[in-house]
Scaffold this motif. Sequence first.
Motif, PDB file in Angstrom:
ATOM      1  N   LEU A  45       4.984  -5.467  -4.637  1.00 15.92           N
ATOM      2  CA  LEU A  45       3.888  -6.041  -4.923  1.00 15.92           C
ATOM      3  C   LEU A  45       2.703  -4.898  -5.178  1.00 15.92           C
ATOM      4  O   LEU A  45       1.667  -4.965  -6.010  1.00 15.92           O
ATOM      5  N   ASN A  48       2.833  -3.335  -8.509  1.00 14.03           N
ATOM      6  CA  ASN A  48       2.338  -4.180  -9.765  1.00 14.03           C
ATOM      7  C   ASN A  48       0.863  -4.698  -9.412  1.00 14.03           C
ATOM      8  O   ASN A  48       0.241  -5.475  -9.936  1.00 14.03           O
ATOM      9  N   ILE A  50      -0.549  -5.914  -6.917  1.00 18.03           N
ATOM     10  CA  ILE A  50      -0.857  -7.389  -6.070  1.00 18.03           C
ATOM     11  C   ILE A  50      -1.116  -7.155  -4.668  1.00 18.03           C
ATOM     12  O   ILE A  50      -0.515  -6.416  -3.869  1.00 18.03           O
ATOM     13  N   LYS A  51      -1.978  -7.947  -4.157  1.00 17.37           N
ATOM     14  CA  LYS A  51      -2.368  -7.900  -2.697  1.00 17.37           C
ATOM     15  C   LYS A  51      -1.001  -8.237  -1.848  1.00 17.37           C
ATOM     16  O   LYS A  51      -0.261  -9.203  -2.066  1.00 17.37           O
ATOM     17  N   GLU A  52      -0.871  -7.463  -0.890  1.00 17.23           N
ATOM     18  CA  GLU A  52       0.416  -7.706   0.108  1.00 17.23           C
ATOM     19  C   GLU A  52       0.183  -9.003   0.569  1.00 17.23           C
ATOM     20  O   GLU A  52      -1.004  -9.585   1.169  1.00 17.23           O
ATOM     21  N   ARG A  53       1.292  -9.684   0.811  1.00 17.41           N
ATOM     22  CA  ARG A  53       1.281 -11.141   1.204  1.00 17.41           C
ATOM     23  C   ARG A  53       3.069 -11.187   1.862  1.00 17.41           C
ATOM     24  O   ARG A  53       3.834 -10.472   1.589  1.00 17.41           O
TER      25      ARG A  53
END
Length: 122
Positions: A45, A48, A50-53
């Motif tokens: 993530l 790339n 992308i916000k951590e989730r």
Amino acid sequence: MLILAEEALLRQKELTFKYEYIFINQSKRPFYSHDIIGLNFRKILKKNGIKERPIYNLRHVFASQLISKGADIAWVSKMLGHKDITITLKVYTKFIKEDDEVRIKKIAQMDKFMVKLENRDN
């Protein structure tokens, strides 16, 4: 969509075919550590942008996408391990953003499916 997953699993199986499990660790033992999977997921993530989730979100996204693309709700429900489709509908349809006209058409399709199930069971 599932073809890519199948191809990836088959490639992995070619690497580990002589072992009992498809995914193994460096010691050739079953790979099952959620911590390592979660750590690698967070790295992907971040790389790339992308916000951590939580990794569990993948299940929700996958199921919601299948449902929104018109996949058979009974099949999705079974694949997720749900007892019946009402659980699937309750949990996953709230993530689907679409207009009322599209939803009404899908509800009509589900109604036809439920009638078929009812007729089959009688």
